[in-house]
Design an enzyme around this catalytic site. Sequence first.
Site, PDB file in Angstrom:
ATOM      1  N   TYR A 152      -8.112  -6.075  -4.242  1.00 43.66           N
ATOM      2  CA  TYR A 152      -7.421  -6.326  -2.969  1.00 43.66           C
ATOM      3  C   TYR A 152      -7.136  -5.024  -2.215  1.00 43.66           C
ATOM      4  O   TYR A 152      -7.350  -4.934  -0.999  1.00 43.66           O
ATOM      5  CB  TYR A 152      -6.132  -7.081  -3.289  1.00 43.66           C
ATOM      6  CG  TYR A 152      -5.308  -7.551  -2.119  1.00 43.66           C
ATOM      7  CD1 TYR A 152      -5.614  -8.737  -1.455  1.00 43.66           C
ATOM      8  CD2 TYR A 152      -4.176  -6.847  -1.709  1.00 43.66           C
ATOM      9  CE1 TYR A 152      -4.827  -9.188  -0.402  1.00 43.66           C
ATOM     10  CE2 TYR A 152      -3.385  -7.295  -0.671  1.00 43.66           C
ATOM     11  CZ  TYR A 152      -3.710  -8.470  -0.019  1.00 43.66           C
ATOM     12  OH  TYR A 152      -2.921  -8.918   1.013  1.00 43.66           O
ATOM     13  N   LYS A 156      -8.503  -4.048   1.449  1.00 48.46           N
ATOM     14  CA  LYS A 156      -7.579  -3.780   2.551  1.00 48.46           C
ATOM     15  C   LYS A 156      -7.749  -2.362   3.100  1.00 48.46           C
ATOM     16  O   LYS A 156      -7.529  -2.115   4.284  1.00 48.46           O
ATOM     17  CB  LYS A 156      -6.135  -4.039   2.102  1.00 48.46           C
ATOM     18  CG  LYS A 156      -5.826  -5.515   1.826  1.00 48.46           C
ATOM     19  CD  LYS A 156      -6.209  -6.401   2.994  1.00 48.46           C
ATOM     20  CE  LYS A 156      -5.540  -7.762   2.965  1.00 48.46           C
ATOM     21  NZ  LYS A 156      -6.046  -8.656   4.048  1.00 48.46           N
TER      22      LYS A 156
HETATM   23  N1  LIG Z   1       2.108 -12.238   2.442  1.00 48.02           N
HETATM   24  C1  LIG Z   1       2.103 -10.912   2.343  1.00 48.02           C
HETATM   25  O1  LIG Z   1       3.058 -10.295   1.826  1.00 48.02           O
HETATM   26  C2  LIG Z   1       0.929 -10.100   2.875  1.00 48.02           C
HETATM   27  C3  LIG Z   1       1.044  -8.712   2.860  1.00 48.02           C
HETATM   28  C4  LIG Z   1       0.002  -7.940   3.345  1.00 48.02           C
HETATM   29  C5  LIG Z   1      -1.136  -8.544   3.840  1.00 48.02           C
HETATM   30  N2  LIG Z   1      -1.232  -9.900   3.856  1.00 48.02           N
HETATM   31  C6  LIG Z   1      -2.469 -10.481   4.394  1.00 48.02           C
HETATM   32  O2  LIG Z   1      -2.161 -11.354   5.456  1.00 48.02           O
HETATM   33  C7  LIG Z   1      -3.113 -12.406   5.503  1.00 48.02           C
HETATM   34  C8  LIG Z   1      -2.418 -13.750   5.449  1.00 48.02           C
HETATM   35  O3  LIG Z   1      -1.658 -13.829   4.256  1.00 48.02           O
HETATM   36  P1  LIG Z   1      -0.629 -15.011   3.920  1.00 48.02           P
HETATM   37  O4  LIG Z   1       0.460 -14.404   3.123  1.00 48.02           O
HETATM   38  O5  LIG Z   1      -0.301 -15.794   5.131  1.00 48.02           O
HETATM   39  O6  LIG Z   1      -1.551 -15.859   2.890  1.00 48.02           O
HETATM   40  P2  LIG Z   1      -1.643 -17.424   2.571  1.00 48.02           P
HETATM   41  O7  LIG Z   1      -2.253 -17.502   1.228  1.00 48.02           O
HETATM   42  O8  LIG Z   1      -0.338 -18.110   2.814  1.00 48.02           O
HETATM   43  O9  LIG Z   1      -2.689 -17.936   3.686  1.00 48.02           O
HETATM   44  C9  LIG Z   1      -4.013 -17.519   3.692  1.00 48.02           C
HETATM   45  C10 LIG Z   1      -4.865 -18.559   4.375  1.00 48.02           C
HETATM   46  O10 LIG Z   1      -6.238 -18.106   4.360  1.00 48.02           O
HETATM   47  C11 LIG Z   1      -7.053 -19.205   4.063  1.00 48.02           C
HETATM   48  N3  LIG Z   1      -8.338 -18.770   3.481  1.00 48.02           N
HETATM   49  C12 LIG Z   1      -8.543 -18.232   2.255  1.00 48.02           C
HETATM   50  N4  LIG Z   1      -9.852 -18.030   2.055  1.00 48.02           N
HETATM   51  C13 LIG Z   1     -10.493 -18.439   3.176  1.00 48.02           C
HETATM   52  C14 LIG Z   1     -11.858 -18.464   3.563  1.00 48.02           C
HETATM   53  N5  LIG Z   1     -12.826 -18.038   2.730  1.00 48.02           N
HETATM   54  N6  LIG Z   1     -12.167 -18.944   4.783  1.00 48.02           N
HETATM   55  C15 LIG Z   1     -11.201 -19.395   5.616  1.00 48.02           C
HETATM   56  N7  LIG Z   1      -9.894 -19.380   5.307  1.00 48.02           N
HETATM   57  C16 LIG Z   1      -9.544 -18.912   4.093  1.00 48.02           C
HETATM   58  C17 LIG Z   1      -6.242 -20.025   3.074  1.00 48.02           C
HETATM   59  O11 LIG Z   1      -6.736 -21.363   2.976  1.00 48.02           O
HETATM   60  C18 LIG Z   1      -4.835 -19.921   3.663  1.00 48.02           C
HETATM   61  O12 LIG Z   1      -4.565 -20.956   4.576  1.00 48.02           O
HETATM   62  C19 LIG Z   1      -4.061 -12.165   4.333  1.00 48.02           C
HETATM   63  O13 LIG Z   1      -5.185 -11.443   4.772  1.00 48.02           O
HETATM   64  C20 LIG Z   1      -3.232 -11.320   3.401  1.00 48.02           C
HETATM   65  O14 LIG Z   1      -4.039 -10.555   2.537  1.00 48.02           O
HETATM   66  C21 LIG Z   1      -0.223 -10.698   3.374  1.00 48.02           C
END
Ligand SMILES: NC(=O)c1ccc[n+]([C@@H]2O[C@H](COP(=O)([O-])OP(=O)(O)OC[C@H]3O[C@@H](n4cnc5c(N)ncnc54)[C@H](O)[C@@H]3O)[C@@H](O)[C@H]2O)c1
Length: 252
Positions: A152, A156
């Site tokens: 990851y 990123k």
């Molecule tokens: N939550 C955190 O603390 C955090 C921190 C840093 C970065 N992020 C990044 O932010 C973004 C959103 O994270 P989140 O926490 O809302 O995650 P989440 O798991 O709640 O939502 C992610 C969404 O992406 C969809 N998804 C996964 N694989 C897919 C694919 N191949 N095609 C289409 N859709 C797909 C999932 O179905 C889900 O609805 C991600 O890129 C994550 O890495 C999150």
Amino acid sequence: MGESRVAIVTGAARGIGAATAQRLAKDGHAVAVLDLDESSCADTVTRITKDGGHALAVGADVSDADAVNAAVERIAEVLGPPTILVNNAGVTRDNLLFRMTEADWDTVMGVHLRGSFLMTRAAQKHMVAAKWGRIVNLSSTSALGNRGQANYSTAKAGLQGFTRTLSVELGQFGITANAIAPGFIATEMTRATAERVGVSWEDFQQGAAAQIPVRRVGQPEDIANTVSFLTSEESGFVSGQVIYVSGGPGRR
Ligand SMILES: NC(=O)c1ccc[n+]([C@@H]2O[C@H](COP(=O)([O-])OP(=O)(O)OC[C@H]3O[C@@H](n4cnc5c(N)ncnc54)[C@H](O)[C@@H]3O)[C@@H](O)[C@H]2O)c1
């Protein structure tokens, strides 16, 4: 309110993507709510429509080139040429390096890196034709290194290089590209991490908040607000940047 555009938000069925789709709809844009299954996008679309916005549910796996190309063409036909793209879809497959499988590695690279590449390649031609575009990629504080996340954090960090290169190649067409690197945001993703390490969701959030300078965890809206700025008319001279939205300078 600025001009109304067509926006695509990937991974918008829930979490940060859902909040971002809702925010961009409030900003006056028509929003393609894209996630793995079209049916999973229904809640986000309903919330946007109830608020008087315009949204379309689109099912596609962002790591599948044919699905991505078909999805972007359908969006262009139904809503109009997309000129805002938020590459938000993401997954984690955390494990210490010695236990990490090839599948753990490939899945994470496939969704974050290949997915953002395919979506951006398909959408940029509409932005180039319009001589205007806004691309926002979701990076993470994990890009700086995080135990159990070799896959990851690599993806990123890779997205930060991708973002800078997009800004260099596409700037001449009125297109900006920026990355947001969130710290701890309360979503299903972080909730699943709490479960995996065997800590209650409340304790997990409190523990994280204690390490964050502003003494709280982030909410999806914190990211949506930043996307709103980076996709606005006013942000046109901000490009190739990584904005840490983490309640402090970088590390959460
Ligand atoms: N939550 C955190 O603390 C955090 C921190 C840093 C970065 N992020 C990044 O932010 C973004 C959103 O994270 P989140 O926490 O809302 O995650 P989440 O798991 O709640 O939502 C992610 C969404 O992406 C969809 N998804 C996964 N694989 C897919 C694919 N191949 N095609 C289409 N859709 C797909 C999932 O179905 C889900 O609805 C991600 O890129 C994550 O890495 C999150």
